[in-house]
Design a protein around this motif. Structure first.
Motif, PDB file in Angstrom:
ATOM      1  N   ALA A 116       0.832  -1.205   0.000  1.00 33.05           N
ATOM      2  CA  ALA A 116       0.000   0.000   0.000  1.00 33.05           C
ATOM      3  C   ALA A 116       0.865   1.254   0.000  1.00 33.05           C
ATOM      4  O   ALA A 116       0.569   2.227  -0.710  1.00 33.05           O
ATOM      5  N   ASP A 117       1.937   1.243   0.789  1.00 33.04           N
ATOM      6  CA  ASP A 117       2.812   2.410   0.879  1.00 33.04           C
ATOM      7  C   ASP A 117       3.523   2.695  -0.443  1.00 33.04           C
ATOM      8  O   ASP A 117       3.811   3.847  -0.764  1.00 33.04           O
ATOM      9  N   SER A 118       3.802   1.644  -1.205  1.00 28.06           N
ATOM     10  CA  SER A 118       4.539   1.820  -2.461  1.00 28.06           C
ATOM     11  C   SER A 118       3.626   1.813  -3.685  1.00 28.06           C
ATOM     12  O   SER A 118       4.118   1.831  -4.815  1.00 28.06           O
ATOM     13  N   ALA A 119       2.305   1.802  -3.472  1.00 27.56           N
ATOM     14  CA  ALA A 119       1.361   1.741  -4.582  1.00 27.56           C
ATOM     15  C   ALA A 119       1.504   2.959  -5.491  1.00 27.56           C
ATOM     16  O   ALA A 119       1.719   4.085  -5.019  1.00 27.56           O
ATOM     17  N   LEU A 120       1.378   2.723  -6.776  1.00 29.82           N
ATOM     18  CA  LEU A 120       1.523   3.798  -7.756  1.00 29.82           C
ATOM     19  C   LEU A 120       0.217   4.516  -8.029  1.00 29.82           C
ATOM     20  O   LEU A 120       0.219   5.621  -8.571  1.00 29.82           O
ATOM     21  N   ASP A 121      -0.898   3.886  -7.713  1.00 29.06           N
ATOM     22  CA  ASP A 121      -2.188   4.530  -7.928  1.00 29.06           C
ATOM     23  C   ASP A 121      -3.163   4.051  -6.867  1.00 29.06           C
ATOM     24  O   ASP A 121      -2.887   3.137  -6.100  1.00 29.06           O
ATOM     25  N   LYS A 122      -4.339   4.700  -6.832  1.00 23.26           N
ATOM     26  CA  LYS A 122      -5.307   4.381  -5.781  1.00 23.26           C
ATOM     27  C   LYS A 122      -5.909   2.996  -5.948  1.00 23.26           C
ATOM     28  O   LYS A 122      -6.372   2.402  -4.965  1.00 23.26           O
ATOM     29  N   ALA A 123      -5.890   2.456  -7.179  1.00 23.75           N
ATOM     30  CA  ALA A 123      -6.416   1.113  -7.383  1.00 23.75           C
ATOM     31  C   ALA A 123      -5.548   0.092  -6.657  1.00 23.75           C
ATOM     32  O   ALA A 123      -6.043  -0.756  -5.905  1.00 23.75           O
ATOM     33  N   ASP A 124      -4.231   0.166  -6.866  1.00 21.11           N
ATOM     34  CA  ASP A 124      -3.318  -0.752  -6.184  1.00 21.11           C
ATOM     35  C   ASP A 124      -3.365  -0.543  -4.671  1.00 21.11           C
ATOM     36  O   ASP A 124      -3.287  -1.492  -3.893  1.00 21.11           O
ATOM     37  N   ARG A 125      -3.471   0.707  -4.257  1.00 16.28           N
ATOM     38  CA  ARG A 125      -3.522   1.006  -2.829  1.00 16.28           C
ATOM     39  C   ARG A 125      -4.776   0.405  -2.200  1.00 16.28           C
ATOM     40  O   ARG A 125      -4.728  -0.167  -1.111  1.00 16.28           O
ATOM     41  N   SER A 126      -5.897   0.531  -2.880  1.00 17.56           N
ATOM     42  CA  SER A 126      -7.143  -0.009  -2.364  1.00 17.56           C
ATOM     43  C   SER A 126      -7.071  -1.522  -2.205  1.00 17.56           C
ATOM     44  O   SER A 126      -7.490  -2.074  -1.177  1.00 17.56           O
ATOM     45  N   LEU A 127      -6.532  -2.197  -3.209  1.00 19.86           N
ATOM     46  CA  LEU A 127      -6.432  -3.652  -3.142  1.00 19.86           C
ATOM     47  C   LEU A 127      -5.489  -4.093  -2.029  1.00 19.86           C
ATOM     48  O   LEU A 127      -5.745  -5.072  -1.320  1.00 19.86           O
ATOM     49  N   ALA A 128      -4.395  -3.353  -1.848  1.00 17.41           N
ATOM     50  CA  ALA A 128      -3.449  -3.684  -0.778  1.00 17.41           C
ATOM     51  C   ALA A 128      -4.084  -3.460   0.589  1.00 17.41           C
ATOM     52  O   ALA A 128      -3.863  -4.244   1.529  1.00 17.41           O
ATOM     53  N   ASN A 129      -4.880  -2.408   0.718  1.00 16.21           N
ATOM     54  CA  ASN A 129      -5.542  -2.146   1.995  1.00 16.21           C
ATOM     55  C   ASN A 129      -6.539  -3.242   2.348  1.00 16.21           C
ATOM     56  O   ASN A 129      -6.676  -3.634   3.511  1.00 16.21           O
ATOM     57  N   ARG A 130      -7.238  -3.751   1.331  1.00 16.24           N
ATOM     58  CA  ARG A 130      -8.157  -4.865   1.564  1.00 16.24           C
ATOM     59  C   ARG A 130      -7.386  -6.074   2.094  1.00 16.24           C
ATOM     60  O   ARG A 130      -7.810  -6.746   3.031  1.00 16.24           O
TER      61      ARG A 130
END
Length: 218
Positions: A116-130
């Motif tokens: 999540a911390d290294s995500a390049l966009d909100k889509a990747d961040r959202s999936l990592a947070n899940r």
């Protein structure tokens, strides 16, 4: 030693995961129509796997099937958000408390936090947070409790996707995630559960505040 190749996902599973990903990354918006023929052409399949995928997504609460409107991505409002997050508030802190008390490995949560911390966009961040939240409750030792949380997981992700589109507060949530994991790794089950409860409750209050004028939240 030889290994059998991994089974190829069925067409239905492929379509299901593709549509789910598009919904949870805001490529498909709440209220948007999902037309079987268009989706079949997009994925290069017949309408049958599309229809089955949509039925499954309706069962998880991500889409709504109507006799008159057809299939649409589920709309998110304050009532829906509070219902989903109320379930999380009742179950998820207790599951984390049990995970910590069992000395369960939280390595997957650490990995998800780093993604999540290294995500390049909100889509990747959202999936990592899940994945982060699931990694906290999955090793709780009660498979039924974990399944119950899994059942609202997609709807909770849809709520956060909509909320982030209006109020991009992921930096605050990321800091709260780090504190929750720090407490869990320190074997402080009560503090970790309390921090998680606050994290969930404060998010839904920020995203869908009470409207004293009666206008509601979108």
């Amino acid at each position: 030693m030889t290994f059998a190749p991994a089974p190829i996902p069925s067409r239905t599973q492929y379509v299901l995961e593709a549509i789910k990903h598009a919904i949870l990354t805001a490529q498909l918006r709440p209220g948007q129509a999902l037309v079987e023929t268009e989706l079949a052409a997009q994925f290069g399949v017949s309408k049958t796997p599309v229809r089955e995928a949509l039925k499954t997504l309706a069962g998880t609460g991500l889409v709504v099937m109507s006799q008159y409107k057809g299939v649409t991505v589920r709309l998110v409002d304050a009532t829906m958000a509070r219902e989903v997050y109320d379930v999380r508030l009742l179950l998820e802190p207790e599951a984390l408390r049990r995970s910590v008390n069992r000395k369960a490995s939280l390595e997957a949560a650490q990995e998800a936090l780093e993604r999540a911390d290294s995500a390049l966009d909100k889509a990747d961040r959202s999936l990592a947070n899940r994945d982060f939240h699931r990694a906290l409750y999955l090793p709780c030792g009660n498979p039924l409790l974990a399944r119950m949380l899994d059942e609202v997981r997609d709807q909770a992700a849809l709520v956060s996707t909509v909320a982030w589109s209006a109020v991009p507060s992921w930096e605050r949530e990321a800091a709260e995630h780090r504190e929750i994991l720090r407490l869990a790794l320190a074997d402080d089950a009560e503090a970790a559960a309390g921090a998680l409860h606050h994290h969930i409750a404060s998010f839904v209050r920020r995203a869908f505040p009470d409207d004293e004028d009666g206008g509601g939240a979108a």
